[in-house]
Write a protein that holds these residues in place. Structure first.
Motif, short mmCIF file in Angstrom:
data_model
loop_
_atom_site.label_atom_id
_atom_site.label_comp_id
_atom_site.label_asym_id
_atom_site.label_seq_id
_atom_site.Cartn_x
_atom_site.Cartn_y
_atom_site.Cartn_z
N SER A 295 0.98 -1.24 -0.01
CA SER A 295 0.00 -0.03 0.08
C SER A 295 0.93 1.23 -0.04
N TRP A 296 1.94 1.17 0.62
CA TRP A 296 2.80 2.36 0.90
C TRP A 296 3.74 2.46 -0.40
N LYS A 297 4.14 1.53 -1.03
CA LYS A 297 5.32 1.62 -2.18
C LYS A 297 4.44 1.29 -3.43
N THR A 298 3.28 1.07 -3.72
CA THR A 298 2.59 0.76 -4.85
C THR A 298 1.63 2.03 -5.11
N LYS A 299 2.09 2.91 -6.13
CA LYS A 299 1.22 3.93 -6.40
C LYS A 299 -0.43 3.66 -6.82
N GLN A 300 -0.41 2.78 -7.56
CA GLN A 300 -1.74 2.46 -8.10
C GLN A 300 -2.86 1.90 -6.67
N ILE A 301 -2.12 1.20 -5.76
CA ILE A 301 -2.92 0.78 -4.77
C ILE A 301 -3.05 2.10 -3.78
N ARG A 302 -2.15 2.66 -3.52
CA ARG A 302 -2.21 4.00 -2.59
C ARG A 302 -3.20 4.93 -3.03
N ARG A 303 -3.34 4.92 -4.43
CA ARG A 303 -4.30 5.91 -5.01
C ARG A 303 -5.84 5.40 -4.50
N GLN A 304 -5.86 4.23 -4.87
CA GLN A 304 -7.28 3.29 -4.60
C GLN A 304 -7.60 3.70 -3.22
N ILE A 305 -6.92 3.34 -2.36
CA ILE A 305 -7.09 3.60 -0.94
C ILE A 305 -7.57 5.08 -0.49
N LEU A 306 -6.74 6.19 -0.98
CA LEU A 306 -7.02 7.39 -0.86
C LEU A 306 -8.50 7.96 -1.45
N ILE A 307 -8.82 7.10 -2.50
CA ILE A 307 -10.11 7.52 -3.17
C ILE A 307 -11.20 6.78 -2.32
N LEU A 308 -10.86 5.72 -1.98
CA LEU A 308 -11.88 4.95 -1.11
C LEU A 308 -11.95 5.81 0.26
N LEU A 309 -10.90 6.47 0.87
CA LEU A 309 -11.05 7.17 2.16
C LEU A 309 -11.75 8.49 1.68
N CYS A 310 -11.59 9.00 0.49
CA CYS A 310 -12.24 10.35 0.35
C CYS A 310 -13.88 9.99 0.18
N ARG A 311 -14.28 8.92 -0.55
CA ARG A 311 -15.54 8.71 -0.52
C ARG A 311 -16.16 8.54 0.61
N ARG A 312 -15.39 7.82 1.74
CA ARG A 312 -16.03 7.37 3.15
C ARG A 312 -16.29 8.73 3.73
N GLY A 313 -15.34 9.62 3.54
CA GLY A 313 -15.34 10.92 4.27
C GLY A 313 -16.55 11.89 3.81
N ASN A 314 -16.60 11.72 2.34
CA ASN A 314 -17.61 12.58 1.76
C ASN A 314 -19.22 12.09 2.21
N GLN A 315 -19.15 10.59 2.30
CA GLN A 315 -20.50 10.12 2.82
C GLN A 315 -20.82 10.50 4.13
N GLN A 316 -19.76 10.36 5.09
CA GLN A 316 -20.06 11.00 6.51
C GLN A 316 -20.39 12.32 6.36
N GLY A 317 -19.85 13.12 5.37
CA GLY A 317 -20.10 14.58 5.65
C GLY A 317 -21.50 15.07 5.22
N VAL A 318 -21.94 14.04 4.31
CA VAL A 318 -23.18 14.13 3.66
C VAL A 318 -24.45 13.83 4.92
#
Length: 318
Positions: A295-318
């Protein structure tokens, strides 16, 4: 007590060890161990879910990474029931047959993980040494066949170990060195002739981890030769950076494994606590750290984790 007499009297059982030196396993050890198991399950399941749901990760490298996660999950979950029994419920007795089953799972998944690491080394070799042929060589069907072969090899190489040890008589102390069953540990308690068991165990290790480590070494020798021939320094660094995650996984897996093997052969004079800590590191450290490293060294996986966290944050904000 011979093997034939076990069924006529009480069933044979082994005594699992929690913390050496303590008569009763301390309950405070249950919390950090449970946290490690939860972190392992969360990390590997997250990787598997990301690879399954994101079509951009449907490539040979990530298919092999998903196999590594399955092997990590299998290796750690094999010891979870006895860990909970010893540290949480203070139950240290384990039937002989159950011990053999756990031993088979542990050693099978260990051999499977070693085979997956070889396949990942071959993947890096093709990607760096023959990049134009990568898509044509490493097809999805080939990855599937390699995965099946790795899992079949891991199971088949361990089954004779179970058959051989099932016939052994146990008449000495039945106290194991860990809270799980390992072949070497069980064999040290047998009172019969263990030469055949030891010889096959050594042969199995050579044919799996011995050949695997040799194959990985040869792959990286050719990879390093190819990288050293690249003129551009940035291109050389970029090519080597694609191997960092796999190299970390190799070190995480093989260092505790080699240390544990040497300890069983040469470290008889060392304290039982040293044996326990190294065995725990062998079974828990790779499954916990591999998802974190990738997760730390692979850019594609790191990007997908960040997208997932952002979606969760947006859902909680709504």
């Amino acid at each position: 007590m011979s093997s034939s007499n076990r069924t006529e009297s009480s069933p044979l059982a082994f005594i699992l060890t929690g913390i050496p030196g303590l008569s009763v396993s301390s309950s405070w050890m249950a919390l950090p161990l449970c946290c490690l198991y939860l972190l392992m399950i969360l990390g590997n399941c997250t990787l598997l879910w990301l690879i399954k749901t994101d079509h951009s990760l449907h490539t040979p490298m990530y298919y092999l990474l998903s196999m590594l996660s399955v092997a990590d999950l299998g290796l750690s979950l094999s010891t979870l029931p006895t860990m909970l029994a010893v540290f949480w419920f203070k139950s240290t007795s384990l039937l002989f047959e159950a011990c053999i089953v756990q031993m088979c799972f542990i050693h099978s998944f260990s051999a499977i993980e070693s085979g997956v690491l070889v396949a990942m080394a071959f993947d890096r070799f093709i990607a760096i040494c023959c990049p134009l042929h990568y898509a044509s060589v490493l097809t999805s069907s080939l990855i599937l066949k390699v995965g099946v072969a790795i899992f079949v090899r891991g199971i088949c190489v361990v089954l004779p170990v179970a058959v051989l040890i099932k016939k052994m008589p146990f008449c000495r102390s039945r106290v194991l060195s860990h809270f799980f069953c390992l072949h070497q540990d069980m064999l040290s308690l047998a009172c019969g002739d263990i030469r055949v068991n030891s010889l096959y165990g050594l042969t199995a290790v050579i044919l799996t981890k011995g050949l695997d480590s040799l194959s990985i070494l040869m792959s990286y020798m050719m990879i390093l030769r190819t990288i050293s021939s690249i003129v551009s320094q940035p291109a050389r660094a970029k090519a080597f950076s694609t191997c960092i995650s796999h190299l970390c996984a190799l070190l995480i897996f093989y260092i505790p494994l080699i240390g544990l093997s040497l300890l069983h052969w040469l470290g008889k004079h060392l304290s039982p606590l040293t044996h326990m800590l190294l065995a725990d590191a062998y079974l828990l450290v790779p499954p916990v750290l591999n998802p974190l490293v990738y997760s730390w060294k692979t850019k594609q996986i790191r990007r997908q984790i960040l997208i997932l966290l952002c979606r969760r944050g947006n859902q909680q904000g709504v």
